[in-house]
Design an enzyme around this catalytic site. Structure first.
Site, PDB file in Angstrom:
ATOM      1  N   ASP A 197      11.452   6.316  -2.976  1.00 33.05           N
ATOM      2  CA  ASP A 197      11.612   7.825  -3.348  1.00 33.05           C
ATOM      3  C   ASP A 197      11.902   8.579  -1.909  1.00 33.05           C
ATOM      4  O   ASP A 197      11.540   8.180  -1.024  1.00 33.05           O
ATOM      5  CB  ASP A 197      10.300   8.477  -3.585  1.00 33.05           C
ATOM      6  N   ASP A 218      15.012   5.291  -6.055  1.00 34.54           N
ATOM      7  CA  ASP A 218      14.141   5.951  -6.697  1.00 34.54           C
ATOM      8  C   ASP A 218      14.384   7.427  -6.635  1.00 34.54           C
ATOM      9  O   ASP A 218      15.646   7.963  -6.247  1.00 34.54           O
ATOM     10  CB  ASP A 218      12.856   5.613  -6.357  1.00 34.54           C
ATOM     11  N   ASP A 219      13.464   8.387  -7.219  1.00 29.64           N
ATOM     12  CA  ASP A 219      13.783   9.724  -7.187  1.00 29.64           C
ATOM     13  C   ASP A 219      14.447  10.090  -5.739  1.00 29.64           C
ATOM     14  O   ASP A 219      13.818   9.553  -4.610  1.00 29.64           O
ATOM     15  CB  ASP A 219      12.569  10.677  -7.547  1.00 29.64           C
ATOM     16  N   HIS A 240      17.450   7.911  -8.474  1.00 29.88           N
ATOM     17  CA  HIS A 240      17.234   8.071  -9.666  1.00 29.88           C
ATOM     18  C   HIS A 240      17.348   9.914 -10.087  1.00 29.88           C
ATOM     19  O   HIS A 240      16.859  10.333 -10.800  1.00 29.88           O
ATOM     20  CB  HIS A 240      15.475   7.967 -10.023  1.00 29.88           C
ATOM     21  N   ARG A 273      16.341  15.525 -13.922  1.00 27.69           N
ATOM     22  CA  ARG A 273      15.466  14.723 -14.856  1.00 27.69           C
ATOM     23  C   ARG A 273      14.276  15.667 -14.723  1.00 27.69           C
ATOM     24  O   ARG A 273      13.753  15.929 -13.644  1.00 27.69           O
ATOM     25  CB  ARG A 273      14.985  13.271 -14.518  1.00 27.69           C
ATOM     26  N   LYS A 275      10.441  15.133 -16.068  1.00 30.80           N
ATOM     27  CA  LYS A 275       9.469  14.249 -16.801  1.00 30.80           C
ATOM     28  C   LYS A 275       8.020  14.793 -16.898  1.00 30.80           C
ATOM     29  O   LYS A 275       7.395  15.118 -15.852  1.00 30.80           O
ATOM     30  CB  LYS A 275       9.045  13.118 -15.933  1.00 30.80           C
TER      31      LYS A 275
END
Ligand SMILES: *[C@@H]1O[C@H](CO)[C@@H](O)[C@H](O)[C@H]1NC(C)=O
Ligand SMILES: *[C@@H]1O[C@H](CO)[C@@H](O)[C@H](O)[C@H]1NC(C)=O
Length: 382
Positions: A197, A218-219, A240, A273, A275
Site C-alpha cells: 500500500d 495494493d491500494d 489497487h 473503490r 469498501k
C-alpha cells in the site's frame, strides 16, 4: 556528490559549533537552559551508527541530517520523541538491513516537524530482499516501512522511497499533515511485491497529499478513518486504486470529508473503490472523487461495496451498518479504460444504506456491465 543543501547545512552546523556560548558565560551570566541551546543545533548522523545516534540525540538537535545512514537489520530508525519544530533531512541514500520482522523500518512523530529528502537523497528500503509474492499473508515476515504517526502541523516534502517490503506510509493520529511531492516507487515489485500500500490513513484529520506518485501493488491510498483528507495531483500506477476502506472492525470507523481531486489511476486493478466491511458498523460520508483519469484498469473502474470481507464482493449480501452518504463522483475520464474482462461500475449497497449521491460526467467504459447492482441510489446508473 555533495548537494548544495548538504554544504549549506554543513556550514550551518560548523557555525553553530563555533559559536562562543561557553566562552561568553561569566559568573554573572546565567547560561541559557539546555533546551534553548538545543534549538540552535544542527546535527549530522551517518553510517551504521547513524540511526542509533540520531535517536539518542533527537531532543537536542533542531535539525537532524541523516547522511547515508545504514539502519541495522531488525531495528527502527526511531525519531518518535522529537522536540517541536525539528527538521529532519535525509541526505544521500538511506538503507535498512535485511531481517524477517514486522518493523517499522522508520518511525517519526512530533509537532511542527518537517521531513524531507535533500536534493538527490532517497530511501532504499530494499524490498526485493523480502518480496516472495505472499505479502502480509505468508512467506517471509516483512517489515512495514514508515509509521508517520501522531504528526501535528507537520510536513513531508520531496520524499523518495524505493521498494518497500510491505506497506509504505502509515499515517495515523495525524492532525495537520501535508505531504508534497512524495514518490513511492515499488515498480520493481510488479511480479513479487504484494500488499505494498502507498498511503494508509487512519484516525487522522487535515491531511493533504499532493503532487505525489505511487507505483505499487495494493491500494495507492486507503482511508480507513478520519476527516478532512485530500489527495490531489497524484499519480497511482500498478496497484489497487484510490480507496476508502476497508471501513469497519477497527476502533475508529468514521470517514468524513475526503476529497480525491485531479488524480490519475493507471495500470491498476481498480480505479475508485469504497469498501465497507460486511456486518460491521461505521459511517462513510462526504466523499468526493473529481477530475480522475482512469486507464488500463483490469478489474473494476468504480467499485462501491458494503459486503467487503477481505476480498471484493465476497461477503455475501451487502449489509447496512456502514452507510455511504453524500458521495460525489464528478468528471471521471475513463473512456475505454476498463479491460473487457473487467466491470465498469459495480454498486453493492445494503438496503437503505446508500443515499444522497450525486454523480456527473462519469465516463467509465471498456469493461462489462455488472448485472447485480443492489440498492442503487436514485439518479445513479449502474
Ligand atoms: C520532488 O522530489 C524529487 C525527489 O523525490 C526531487 O528530485 C524534485 O526536485 C522535487 N520536485 C520539486 C518540484 O521540488
Ligand atoms: C468538470 O469538468 C468541466 C469541464 O471541463 C468543468 O467545467 C467543471 O468545473 C468540472 N467539475 C469539477 C467538479 O471539477
Amino acid at each position: 556528490m555533495l548537494s548544495r543543501s548538504c554544504l549549506l547545512l554543513a556550514a550551518l552546523a560548523a557555525s553553530v559549533q563555533a559559536s562562543p556560548v561557553a566562552a561568553a558565560a561569566g559568573p554573572a551570566i546565567t547560561p541559557p537552559p539546555a533546551s534553548h541551546l538545543a534549538k540552535r543545533a544542527s546535527c549530522t548522523f551517518s553510517g551504521a551508527n547513524g540511526a542509533a545516534s540520531a535517536s539518542a540525540s533527537q531532543k537536542s538537535c533542531a535539525t537532524i541530517v541523516l547522511s547515508s545512514v545504514a539502519v541495522p537489520s531488525g531495528t527502527t530508525l526511531d525519531l518518535s520523541d522529537l522536540e517541536d519544530g525539528t527538521h529532519v533531512i535525509f541526505e544521500g541514500v538511506t538503507t535498512f538491513g535485511y531481517e524477517e520482522w514486522a518493523g517499522p523500518l522508520m518511525q517519526i512523530e512530533g509537532t511542527d516537524i518537517t521531513i524531507e529528502c535533500a536534493n538527490g537523497g532517497y530511501i532504499n528500503a530494499q524490498g526485493a530482499l523480502w518480496w516472495d509474492g505472499e505479502g502480509g499473508s505468508g512467506g517471509k515476515t516483512k517489515p512495514k516501512f514508515f509509521y508517520a504517526h501522531d504528526l501535528t502541523n507537520s510536513a513531508i516534502n520531496n520524499f523518495y522511497v524505493l521498494n518497500t517490503p510491505l506497506q509504505a506510509i502509515s499515517i495515523d493520529g495525524a492532525s495537520g499533515l501535508t505531504i508534497t511531492n512524495m514518490t513511492i516507487n515499488n515498480e520493481a515489485g510488479d511480479s513479487l511485491g504484494k500488499n505494498t500500500d502507498g498511503f494508509d490513513i487512519g484516525d487522522s484529520s487535515n491531511v493533504i497529499i499532493t503532487n505525489s506518485n505511487v507505483y505499487n501493488q495494493d491500494d495507492c491510498v486507503a482511508v480507513n478513518s478520519g476527516t478532512s483528507i485530500t489527495v490531489e495531483n497524484t499519480v497511482c500506477s500498478g496497484g489497487h486504486g484510490l480507496s476508502i476502506g476497508s471501513v469497519g472492525g477497527r476502533s475508529d470507523n468514521t470517514v468524513s470529508t475526503v476529497t480525491f481531486n485531479n488524480n490519475v489511476v493507471k495500470n491498476s486493478v481498480n480505479g475508485i473503490r469504497i469498501k465497507a466491511t460486511e456486518g460491521d458498523t461505521g459511517t462513510i460520508s462526504g466523499v468526493t472523487y473529481s477530475e480522475i483519469t482512469l486507464s488500463a484498469i483490469s478489474g473494476y473502474g468504480i467499485l462501491i461495496e458494503q459486503n467487503y470481507d477481505g476480498g471484493d464482493l465476497d461477503g455475501g449480501t451487502p449489509s447496512s451498518g456502514i452507510p455511504i452518504t453524500d458521495l460525489k463522483i464528478e468528471n471521471i475520464s475513463g473512456s475505454g479504460a476498463v479491460a473487457s474482462t473487467g466491470y465498469n461500475v459495480v454498486i453493492a449497497c445494503g438496503s437503505g444504506a446508500c443515499s444522497d449521491w450525486t454523480w456527473s460526467d462519469v465516463t467509465v467504459t471498456g469493461g462489462k456491465t455488472y448485472g447485480s447492482c443492489s440498492n442503487v441510489p436514485t439518479g445513479i446508473s449502474c
